[in-house]
Write a protein that holds these residues in place. Structure first.
Motif, PDB file in Angstrom:
ATOM      1  N   ALA A   1     -75.689 136.428  48.598  1.00 50.00           N
ATOM      2  CA  ALA A   1     -74.368 136.603  49.388  1.00 50.00           C
ATOM      3  C   ALA A   1     -73.255 135.792  49.291  1.00 50.00           C
ATOM      4  CB  ALA A   1     -74.871 136.515  50.952  1.00 50.00           C
ATOM      5  N   ILE A   2     -73.719 134.426  48.875  1.00 48.38           N
ATOM      6  CA  ILE A   2     -72.508 133.441  48.621  1.00 48.38           C
ATOM      7  C   ILE A   2     -72.067 133.566  47.154  1.00 48.38           C
ATOM      8  CG2 ILE A   2     -72.226 131.192  47.903  1.00 48.38           C
ATOM      9  CD1 ILE A   2     -74.443 130.280  50.190  1.00 48.38           C
ATOM     10  N   LEU A   3     -72.974 134.009  46.224  1.00 50.51           N
ATOM     11  CA  LEU A   3     -72.600 134.189  45.124  1.00 50.51           C
ATOM     12  C   LEU A   3     -71.674 135.511  44.895  1.00 50.51           C
ATOM     13  CD1 LEU A   3     -75.975 133.524  42.862  1.00 50.51           C
ATOM     14  CD2 LEU A   3     -73.631 132.156  42.833  1.00 50.51           C
ATOM     15  N   LEU A   4     -72.139 136.622  45.549  1.00 53.29           N
ATOM     16  CA  LEU A   4     -71.452 137.883  45.615  1.00 53.29           C
ATOM     17  C   LEU A   4     -70.066 137.737  46.328  1.00 53.29           C
ATOM     18  CD1 LEU A   4     -74.155 140.362  46.869  1.00 53.29           C
ATOM     19  CD2 LEU A   4     -73.246 140.264  44.677  1.00 53.29           C
ATOM     20  N   SER A   5     -69.845 136.542  47.135  1.00 51.75           N
ATOM     21  CA  SER A   5     -68.353 136.475  47.737  1.00 51.75           C
ATOM     22  C   SER A   5     -67.404 135.940  46.790  1.00 51.75           C
ATOM     23  CB  SER A   5     -68.663 135.416  48.835  1.00 51.75           C
ATOM     24  OG  SER A   5     -68.930 134.121  48.279  1.00 51.75           O
ATOM     25  N   PHE A   6     -67.917 135.340  45.507  1.00 54.28           N
ATOM     26  CA  PHE A   6     -66.990 135.048  44.570  1.00 54.28           C
ATOM     27  C   PHE A   6     -66.606 136.049  43.773  1.00 54.28           C
ATOM     28  CE2 PHE A   6     -69.631 131.030  45.350  1.00 54.28           C
ATOM     29  CZ  PHE A   6     -68.239 130.163  45.266  1.00 54.28           C
ATOM     30  N   ARG A   7     -66.987 137.444  43.766  1.00 51.64           N
ATOM     31  CA  ARG A   7     -66.759 138.749  43.238  1.00 51.64           C
ATOM     32  C   ARG A   7     -65.910 139.470  44.146  1.00 51.64           C
ATOM     33  NH1 ARG A   7     -68.742 139.947  38.371  1.00 51.64           N
ATOM     34  NH2 ARG A   7     -70.621 138.701  37.681  1.00 51.64           N
ATOM     35  N   VAL A   8     -66.184 139.554  45.307  1.00 57.74           N
ATOM     36  CA  VAL A   8     -65.622 140.360  46.118  1.00 57.74           C
ATOM     37  C   VAL A   8     -64.368 139.819  46.915  1.00 57.74           C
ATOM     38  CG1 VAL A   8     -67.688 141.786  46.630  1.00 57.74           C
ATOM     39  CG2 VAL A   8     -66.857 140.055  48.284  1.00 57.74           C
ATOM     40  N   LEU A   9     -63.978 138.539  46.694  1.00 58.36           N
ATOM     41  CA  LEU A   9     -62.889 137.861  47.378  1.00 58.36           C
ATOM     42  C   LEU A   9     -61.882 137.635  46.194  1.00 58.36           C
ATOM     43  CD1 LEU A   9     -64.567 135.535  49.744  1.00 58.36           C
ATOM     44  CD2 LEU A   9     -63.219 137.299  50.342  1.00 58.36           C
ATOM     45  N   GLY A  10     -60.524 137.947  46.551  1.00 59.07           N
ATOM     46  CA  GLY A  10     -59.715 137.755  45.356  1.00 59.07           C
ATOM     47  C   GLY A  10     -59.090 136.175  45.534  1.00 59.07           C
ATOM     48  N   MET A  11     -58.250 135.988  44.837  1.00 60.43           N
ATOM     49  CA  MET A  11     -57.573 134.559  44.922  1.00 60.43           C
ATOM     50  C   MET A  11     -56.511 134.518  45.856  1.00 60.43           C
ATOM     51  SD  MET A  11     -59.212 132.364  42.684  1.00 60.43           S
ATOM     52  CE  MET A  11     -57.977 131.053  42.169  1.00 60.43           C
ATOM     53  N   THR A  12     -56.409 133.635  46.640  1.00 59.40           N
ATOM     54  CA  THR A  12     -55.431 133.790  47.839  1.00 59.40           C
ATOM     55  C   THR A  12     -54.513 132.125  47.943  1.00 59.40           C
ATOM     56  OG1 THR A  12     -56.914 135.253  48.978  1.00 59.40           O
ATOM     57  CG2 THR A  12     -54.937 133.986  50.309  1.00 59.40           C
ATOM     58  N   ALA A  13     -53.493 132.172  48.004  1.00 58.21           N
ATOM     59  CA  ALA A  13     -52.904 131.063  48.217  1.00 58.21           C
ATOM     60  C   ALA A  13     -53.014 130.710  49.534  1.00 58.21           C
ATOM     61  CB  ALA A  13     -51.294 131.042  47.651  1.00 58.21           C
ATOM     62  N   SER A  14     -52.945 129.172  49.921  1.00 62.24           N
ATOM     63  CA  SER A  14     -53.063 128.865  51.167  1.00 62.24           C
ATOM     64  C   SER A  14     -52.519 127.370  51.278  1.00 62.24           C
ATOM     65  CB  SER A  14     -54.546 128.650  51.862  1.00 62.24           C
ATOM     66  OG  SER A  14     -55.179 127.881  51.048  1.00 62.24           O
ATOM     67  N   GLU A  15     -52.092 126.902  52.336  1.00 65.97           N
ATOM     68  CA  GLU A  15     -51.553 125.497  52.711  1.00 65.97           C
ATOM     69  C   GLU A  15     -52.077 124.948  53.811  1.00 65.97           C
ATOM     70  OE1 GLU A  15     -47.033 126.053  54.177  1.00 65.97           O
ATOM     71  OE2 GLU A  15     -47.607 127.313  52.509  1.00 65.97           O
ATOM     72  N   VAL A  16     -52.179 123.544  53.658  1.00 63.73           N
ATOM     73  CA  VAL A  16     -52.498 122.712  54.879  1.00 63.73           C
ATOM     74  C   VAL A  16     -51.512 121.657  54.736  1.00 63.73           C
ATOM     75  CG1 VAL A  16     -54.127 121.223  55.933  1.00 63.73           C
ATOM     76  CG2 VAL A  16     -54.874 123.289  54.986  1.00 63.73           C
ATOM     77  N   GLY A  17     -50.613 121.559  55.876  1.00 60.70           N
ATOM     78  CA  GLY A  17     -49.433 120.659  55.665  1.00 60.70           C
ATOM     79  C   GLY A  17     -48.682 120.702  54.373  1.00 60.70           C
ATOM     80  N   PRO A  18     -48.756 119.650  53.714  1.00 58.22           N
ATOM     81  CA  PRO A  18     -47.913 119.415  52.233  1.00 58.22           C
ATOM     82  C   PRO A  18     -48.829 119.921  51.214  1.00 58.22           C
ATOM     83  CG  PRO A  18     -48.443 117.422  52.866  1.00 58.22           C
ATOM     84  CD  PRO A  18     -49.090 118.280  53.989  1.00 58.22           C
ATOM     85  N   PHE A  19     -50.259 120.358  51.336  1.00 59.22           N
ATOM     86  CA  PHE A  19     -51.147 120.510  50.452  1.00 59.22           C
ATOM     87  C   PHE A  19     -51.165 121.958  50.167  1.00 59.22           C
ATOM     88  CE2 PHE A  19     -52.410 116.502  52.528  1.00 59.22           C
ATOM     89  CZ  PHE A  19     -52.405 115.879  51.262  1.00 59.22           C
ATOM     90  N   ARG A  20     -51.324 122.411  48.895  1.00 56.40           N
ATOM     91  CA  ARG A  20     -51.299 123.981  48.438  1.00 56.40           C
ATOM     92  C   ARG A  20     -52.546 124.022  47.798  1.00 56.40           C
ATOM     93  NH1 ARG A  20     -47.616 122.836  51.241  1.00 56.40           N
ATOM     94  NH2 ARG A  20     -45.274 123.242  50.853  1.00 56.40           N
ATOM     95  N   HIS A  21     -53.229 125.093  48.037  1.00 55.88           N
ATOM     96  CA  HIS A  21     -54.390 125.495  47.805  1.00 55.88           C
ATOM     97  C   HIS A  21     -54.411 127.125  47.055  1.00 55.88           C
ATOM     98  CE1 HIS A  21     -56.209 122.189  49.754  1.00 55.88           C
ATOM     99  NE2 HIS A  21     -55.512 122.585  50.694  1.00 55.88           N
ATOM    100  N   HIS A  22     -55.303 127.308  46.010  1.00 54.21           N
ATOM    101  CA  HIS A  22     -55.238 128.734  45.531  1.00 54.21           C
ATOM    102  C   HIS A  22     -56.779 128.937  45.292  1.00 54.21           C
ATOM    103  CE1 HIS A  22     -54.327 131.753  42.471  1.00 54.21           C
ATOM    104  NE2 HIS A  22     -53.925 132.288  43.688  1.00 54.21           N
ATOM    105  N   ASP A  23     -57.575 129.478  46.138  1.00 55.60           N
ATOM    106  CA  ASP A  23     -58.998 129.617  45.976  1.00 55.60           C
ATOM    107  C   ASP A  23     -59.519 131.330  46.324  1.00 55.60           C
ATOM    108  OD1 ASP A  23     -61.634 129.068  45.472  1.00 55.60           O
ATOM    109  OD2 ASP A  23     -61.803 127.711  47.420  1.00 55.60           O
ATOM    110  N   ARG A  24     -60.570 131.455  46.133  1.00 55.52           N
ATOM    111  CA  ARG A  24     -61.224 132.488  46.721  1.00 55.52           C
ATOM    112  C   ARG A  24     -61.610 132.257  48.053  1.00 55.52           C
ATOM    113  NH1 ARG A  24     -61.607 136.202  42.626  1.00 55.52           N
ATOM    114  NH2 ARG A  24     -61.639 135.292  40.387  1.00 55.52           N
TER     115      ARG A  24
END
Length: 274
Positions: free
Chosen positions: A63-86
């Motif tokens: 299930a964990i490995l499949l999550s990397f296939r079915v989730l697209g890359m998404t931008a997010s932020e926490v305070g001044p920090f920026r992230h780009h991850d599935r």
């Protein structure tokens, strides 16, 4: 041990190469499965009380490995920090203390009473109640950490998602993993064991009893023992060299709550920081 993760995950796994973020039904199934890990209703591995063996739930890992296939890359932020991850960050922290700077990914489970100093806990990791993940410590993917454990500053608990059948690192209840120690490759720290700073324990590390010289099971810190890193001499065509090993320098009574000052003094006696 029947898996709480639905069997549909196995069917999705068989056609994983064809899956992507556009597969809405597959995505919903995978997200629900990983959410079972996040809540603690499922876990990637556990110790079977019947024979003391570590049992891996391959369906949960799939299930964990499949999550990397079915989730697209998404931008997010926490305070001044920026992230780009599935994978999103974890949001379920009931009864958990999370110090600013701590990062836990969705799909990891943190039981009530856990304390996260600025640290990192990866997907599939399981951290049981009363445990402290200290500053800059890492709980790798699928690593299993027991109750009332202390992972000291900079300790590294290795992760494993592949290959199939690989056993995650298991750190059992009441254990202590010293600063900058590394426990990787399916190694096991048994209940009540204390590892000194800088110890390297892999699944194939040789383990010796300092009192008797006897060799103990490889890749395991024995229950209720105090262990330090050491070397053993081994001859090669080019000469004799010191190879790393784990040395058991003291045995504790089962259930003994070792005084931290006494433990620190014992480690310092052998040239190690607590």
């Amino acid at each position: 041990m029947p898996s709480p993760v639905p069997a549909e995950i196995d069917r999705l796994w068989e056609r994983r190469e064809a899956l992507g973020p556009a597969d809405a039904d597959a995505r919903d199934t995978v997200l629900a499965a990983v959410d079972l890990l996040d809540s603690g209703a499922a876990r990637v591995a556990r110790v079977d009380p019947a024979d003391d063996a570590v049992r891996v739930d391959e369906r949960a890992r799939r299930a964990i490995l499949l999550s990397f296939r079915v989730l697209g890359m998404t931008a997010s932020e926490v305070g001044p920090f920026r992230h780009h991850d599935r994978l999103p960050l974890k949001t379920r922290f009931d009864g958990v203390r999370v110090v600013p700077g701590a990062i836990a990914r969705w799909g990891s489970h943190l039981a009530p009473g856990v304390v996260l100093m600025p640290s990192f806990t990866n997907i599939g990791g399981y951290v049981d109640s009363g445990t402290m993940v200290d500053t800059w410590a890492t709980v790798g993917s699928c690593a299993q950490i027991g109750r009332n454990v202390h992972l000291a500053g900079g300790a590294g608990i290795g992760g494993v998602l592949e290959p199939a059948g690989a056993v995650p690192v298991v750190v059992e209840d009441e254990a202590f993993v010293g600063s900058r120690a590394m426990v990787v490759e399916g190694a096991r720290v048994r209940r009540g064991a204390k590892l000194g700073a800088g110890v390297i324990l892999t699944g194939s590390t040789r383990v010796y009893d300092a009192a008797t010289g006897a060799e103990l099971p490889r890749g395991e810190a024995p229950a209720w023992s105090v262990c330090v890193g050491a070397t053993r001499a081994k001859s090669f065509p080019g000469g004799e060299f010191g190879m790393p090993c784990l040395l058991v320098i003291k045995r504790l009574a089962e259930g003994e709550v070792h005084d931290k000052l006494a433990l620190e003094a014992l480690f310092r006696e052998h040239g190690l920081a607590f």
